[in-house]
Motif scaffolding. Structure first.
Motif, PDB file in Angstrom:
ATOM      1  N   ASP A   1       1.290  -1.035   0.128  1.00  0.00           N
ATOM      2  CA  ASP A   1      -0.163  -0.216   0.174  1.00  0.00           C
ATOM      3  C   ASP A   1       0.867   0.643  -0.001  1.00  0.00           C
ATOM      4  OD1 ASP A   1      -1.467   2.041   0.340  1.00  0.00           O
ATOM      5  OD2 ASP A   1      -2.572   1.064   2.312  1.00  0.00           O
ATOM      6  N   PRO A   2       0.739   1.905  -1.655  1.00  0.00           N
ATOM      7  CA  PRO A   2       2.024   3.505  -1.177  1.00  0.00           C
ATOM      8  C   PRO A   2       1.558   4.238   0.138  1.00  0.00           C
ATOM      9  CG  PRO A   2       0.917   2.866  -3.711  1.00  0.00           C
ATOM     10  CD  PRO A   2       0.114   1.648  -2.314  1.00  0.00           C
ATOM     11  N   ASP A   3       0.165   4.413   0.768  1.00  0.00           N
ATOM     12  CA  ASP A   3       0.156   5.035   2.002  1.00  0.00           C
ATOM     13  C   ASP A   3       0.898   4.742   2.556  1.00  0.00           C
ATOM     14  OD1 ASP A   3      -1.011   6.659   0.089  1.00  0.00           O
ATOM     15  OD2 ASP A   3      -3.053   5.380   1.319  1.00  0.00           O
ATOM     16  N   ASN A   4       1.743   3.386   3.177  1.00  0.00           N
ATOM     17  CA  ASN A   4       2.174   2.315   3.966  1.00  0.00           C
ATOM     18  C   ASN A   4       3.698   3.271   4.299  1.00  0.00           C
ATOM     19  OD1 ASN A   4       0.472   2.010   5.536  1.00  0.00           O
ATOM     20  ND2 ASN A   4       0.443  -0.024   5.044  1.00  0.00           N
ATOM     21  N   ARG A   5       3.969   3.466   2.828  1.00  0.00           N
ATOM     22  CA  ARG A   5       5.816   3.564   2.619  1.00  0.00           C
ATOM     23  C   ARG A   5       6.126   5.014   3.220  1.00  0.00           C
ATOM     24  NH1 ARG A   5       4.395   2.017  -4.045  1.00  0.00           N
ATOM     25  NH2 ARG A   5       3.409  -0.062  -3.887  1.00  0.00           N
ATOM     26  N   LYS A   6       7.330   4.705   3.135  1.00  0.00           N
ATOM     27  CA  LYS A   6       8.012   6.083   3.701  1.00  0.00           C
ATOM     28  C   LYS A   6       8.158   7.201   1.939  1.00  0.00           C
ATOM     29  CE  LYS A   6      10.420   5.091   7.871  1.00  0.00           C
ATOM     30  NZ  LYS A   6      11.404   4.617   8.873  1.00  0.00           N
ATOM     31  N   ASP A   7       8.434   7.885   2.244  1.00  0.00           N
ATOM     32  CA  ASP A   7       9.133   8.630   1.539  1.00  0.00           C
ATOM     33  C   ASP A   7      10.441   8.194   0.474  1.00  0.00           C
ATOM     34  OD1 ASP A   7       7.672  10.845  -1.252  1.00  0.00           O
ATOM     35  OD2 ASP A   7       9.741  11.553  -0.732  1.00  0.00           O
ATOM     36  N   ILE A   8      10.203   8.474  -0.522  1.00  0.00           N
ATOM     37  CA  ILE A   8      11.914   7.689  -1.430  1.00  0.00           C
ATOM     38  C   ILE A   8      12.963   8.874  -1.230  1.00  0.00           C
ATOM     39  CG2 ILE A   8      11.782   9.132  -3.828  1.00  0.00           C
ATOM     40  CD1 ILE A   8      13.098   5.494  -3.513  1.00  0.00           C
ATOM     41  N   GLU A   9      11.877   9.773  -0.682  1.00  0.00           N
ATOM     42  CA  GLU A   9      13.300  10.767  -0.653  1.00  0.00           C
ATOM     43  C   GLU A   9      14.408  11.200   0.386  1.00  0.00           C
ATOM     44  OE1 GLU A   9      12.837  15.179   0.011  1.00  0.00           O
ATOM     45  OE2 GLU A   9      10.932  15.494  -1.673  1.00  0.00           O
ATOM     46  N   GLU A  10      13.250   9.931   1.791  1.00  0.00           N
ATOM     47  CA  GLU A  10      14.412   9.376   3.193  1.00  0.00           C
ATOM     48  C   GLU A  10      15.518   8.429   2.489  1.00  0.00           C
ATOM     49  OE1 GLU A  10      12.311   8.143   6.615  1.00  0.00           O
ATOM     50  OE2 GLU A  10      10.822   9.311   5.775  1.00  0.00           O
ATOM     51  N   PHE A  11      15.098   7.762   1.488  1.00  0.00           N
ATOM     52  CA  PHE A  11      15.940   7.073   1.280  1.00  0.00           C
ATOM     53  C   PHE A  11      17.510   7.522   0.419  1.00  0.00           C
ATOM     54  CE2 PHE A  11      17.139   3.773  -2.929  1.00  0.00           C
ATOM     55  CZ  PHE A  11      18.085   2.794  -2.028  1.00  0.00           C
ATOM     56  N   LEU A  12      17.072   8.230  -0.745  1.00  0.00           N
ATOM     57  CA  LEU A  12      18.408   9.243  -1.282  1.00  0.00           C
ATOM     58  C   LEU A  12      18.494  10.355  -0.880  1.00  0.00           C
ATOM     59  CD1 LEU A  12      15.305  10.175  -4.238  1.00  0.00           C
ATOM     60  CD2 LEU A  12      16.432   8.083  -4.666  1.00  0.00           C
ATOM     61  N   LYS A  13      18.517  10.407  -0.150  1.00  0.00           N
ATOM     62  CA  LYS A  13      18.808  12.089   0.909  1.00  0.00           C
ATOM     63  C   LYS A  13      19.909  11.062   1.605  1.00  0.00           C
ATOM     64  CE  LYS A  13      16.400  12.995   4.759  1.00  0.00           C
ATOM     65  NZ  LYS A  13      14.984  13.381   4.880  1.00  0.00           N
ATOM     66  N   LEU A  14      20.597  10.408   1.789  1.00  0.00           N
ATOM     67  CA  LEU A  14      21.585   9.913   3.173  1.00  0.00           C
ATOM     68  C   LEU A  14      22.720   9.278   2.090  1.00  0.00           C
ATOM     69  CD1 LEU A  14      19.196   7.473   5.429  1.00  0.00           C
ATOM     70  CD2 LEU A  14      20.801   9.557   4.874  1.00  0.00           C
ATOM     71  N   GLN A  15      22.104   8.876   0.570  1.00  0.00           N
ATOM     72  CA  GLN A  15      23.576   8.959  -0.520  1.00  0.00           C
ATOM     73  C   GLN A  15      23.454  10.191  -1.087  1.00  0.00           C
ATOM     74  OE1 GLN A  15      21.673   5.044  -2.925  1.00  0.00           O
ATOM     75  NE2 GLN A  15      19.978   5.406  -1.042  1.00  0.00           N
ATOM     76  N   GLY A  16      25.144  10.288  -1.724  1.00  0.00           N
ATOM     77  CA  GLY A  16      25.974  11.239  -2.261  1.00  0.00           C
ATOM     78  C   GLY A  16      25.445  10.722  -4.225  1.00  0.00           C
ATOM     79  N   ARG A  17      25.227   9.700  -4.184  1.00  0.00           N
ATOM     80  CA  ARG A  17      25.094   9.481  -5.948  1.00  0.00           C
ATOM     81  C   ARG A  17      23.909  10.162  -6.224  1.00  0.00           C
ATOM     82  NH1 ARG A  17      22.333   3.167  -6.766  1.00  0.00           N
ATOM     83  NH2 ARG A  17      21.465   3.003  -4.947  1.00  0.00           N
ATOM     84  N   PHE A  18      22.918  10.378  -4.499  1.00  0.00           N
ATOM     85  CA  PHE A  18      21.647  11.137  -5.908  1.00  0.00           C
ATOM     86  C   PHE A  18      21.782  12.860  -4.809  1.00  0.00           C
ATOM     87  CE2 PHE A  18      20.359   6.478  -5.010  1.00  0.00           C
ATOM     88  CZ  PHE A  18      20.001   6.186  -5.958  1.00  0.00           C
ATOM     89  N   SER A  19      23.085  13.335  -4.114  1.00  0.00           N
ATOM     90  CA  SER A  19      22.812  14.491  -3.929  1.00  0.00           C
ATOM     91  C   SER A  19      23.258  15.383  -5.098  1.00  0.00           C
ATOM     92  CB  SER A  19      24.543  14.794  -3.584  1.00  0.00           C
ATOM     93  OG  SER A  19      24.835  14.430  -3.928  1.00  0.00           O
ATOM     94  N   HIS A  20      22.879  15.648  -6.187  1.00  0.00           N
ATOM     95  CA  HIS A  20      22.906  16.586  -6.728  1.00  0.00           C
ATOM     96  C   HIS A  20      21.191  16.580  -7.500  1.00  0.00           C
ATOM     97  CE1 HIS A  20      22.667  12.003  -8.927  1.00  0.00           C
ATOM     98  NE2 HIS A  20      21.685  12.793  -9.808  1.00  0.00           N
ATOM     99  N   LEU A  21      20.411  16.026  -6.830  1.00  0.00           N
ATOM    100  CA  LEU A  21      19.119  15.217  -6.522  1.00  0.00           C
ATOM    101  C   LEU A  21      18.485  16.942  -5.565  1.00  0.00           C
ATOM    102  CD1 LEU A  21      17.240  11.908  -7.338  1.00  0.00           C
ATOM    103  CD2 LEU A  21      18.727  13.584  -8.742  1.00  0.00           C
TER     104      LEU A  21
END
Ligand code: TPP
Length: 301
Positions: free
Chosen positions: A252-272
């Motif tokens: 259920d998408p409503d139960n998911r944490k937002d993808i940003e929480e996964f992305l923002k911890l990683q330098g490979r996505f810092s340009h986002l």
């Protein structure tokens, strides 16, 4: 699920090896071998694992290992299985342990051939989403918008959905796993050990070097991949497909944490996120999460 205290104390991945600090591949490998209990021949193509396990005097696997050419893992394993059969040995597991470069891209034809021949083989792809060993170049498993040394401004293509390709070969056992859930991983290897025929375990594992995060948060990142719905834990034995208990509530998408929480911890996505937030690209990744859920559910249910 196995209790930590009930896992074998014996170690097959020895200390003092050449792995990077915080290497999640070693976490996965260690628990896999505890489950296989030493009765295994491991085939390793060129990858981080081959470097870690083979460099004398730091060689570290306390089991027989065959190092092989990048494209040839599943073919080499087929040969090992045939040799064991000729010697009348039937209870030894033959396992390939290959990276995503060696599976999604370079080893896929040998994998396909061995599975089509119904070889009694456990193929493990440990997926750190990049060619880590040679300096973190993009692979077919690198996610959309991730920065690597060959995608300076972010990868333009989404990752290949390898599980669906493998599923088309109808292995007797196929499952996803994640180095942040080592007890679950242990149980899956225990199960695979008892099953005859082609088997595939796809392990998601963060790489501190390539993903550019502090080594101590590797487990947290692996869990966030599941809690954001990005990585789906599931298992298929014969025709029976089950969603893993770690992923159940995130259907259920409503139960998911937002993808940003996964992305923002990683330098490979810092340009986002810097110098200013790129809402469009973050939304692309959010959309990919749902796209993968839809594709997996459509294929298996
Ligand atoms: C035919 C061939 N091409 C290139 C290489 C160089 N090479 C060795 S390991 C490696 C990267 C492997 O990446 P992956 O399979 O994802 O495993 P990881 O390094 O991430 O563990 C490359 C490109 C090689 N050994 N052989």
């Amino acid at each position: 699920m196995v209790a930590t205290k009930d896992m074998p104390q014996k170690e097959y991945v020895l200390k003092g090896n050449a792995a990077c600090a915080g290497c999640q591949d070693m976490v996965a490998l260690r628990h896999a071998h505890k489950a296989l209990e030493g009765n295994v021949i491991q085939v390793v193509p060129a990858c981080c694992t081959s470097v870690v396990q083979s460099l004398w005097p730091k060689s570290c696997l306390d089991i027989p290992v065959l190092n092989t050419a990048f494209a040839a893992s599943a073919a080499t394993a087929s040969g090992a299985r045939a040799a064991l059969r000729a010697k009348g040995i039937t209870d030894t597991t033959v396992m390939v342990w290959a990276g995503d470069g060696g599976t999604f891209d370079i080893g896929i034809q040998a994998l396909s051939g061995a599975f089509e021949r119904r070889t009694d083989l456990l193929y493990v792809c440990y997926n750190n989403q990049v060619y880590s060993n040679t300096g973190t170049q993009r692979s077919g498993a690198t996610p959309l918008h991730a920065q690597t040394t060959t995608t300076w401004y972010g990868k333009k293509e989404p990752e290949k959905m390898l599980d669906l390709i493998v599923a088309a070969h109808e292995p007797v056992y196929q499952t996803t796993a994640n180095s942040s859930y080592p007890r679950d991983l242990y149980d899956k290897f225990k199960k695979a050990k008892e099953i005859e025929g082609p088997k595939f375990i796809h392990i998601f594992l963060p790489c501190p070097q390539a993903w550019n995060y502090p080594v101590e948060i590797g487990v947290e990142i692996g869990k966030l991949a599941v809690e954001t719905g990005y990585w789906i834990m599931w298992e298929r034995l014969g025709d029976e497909w089950t969603l893993g208990r770690q992923s159940k509530r995130f259907q259920d998408p409503d139960n998911r944490k937002d993808i940003e929480e996964f992305l923002k911890l990683q330098g490979r996505f810092s340009h986002l996120f810097k110098p200013k937030k790129d809402e469009k690209k973050i939304q692309d990744l959010r959309d990919f999460v749902q796209h993968r859920w839809d594709a997996v559910l459509r294929t298996f249910t």
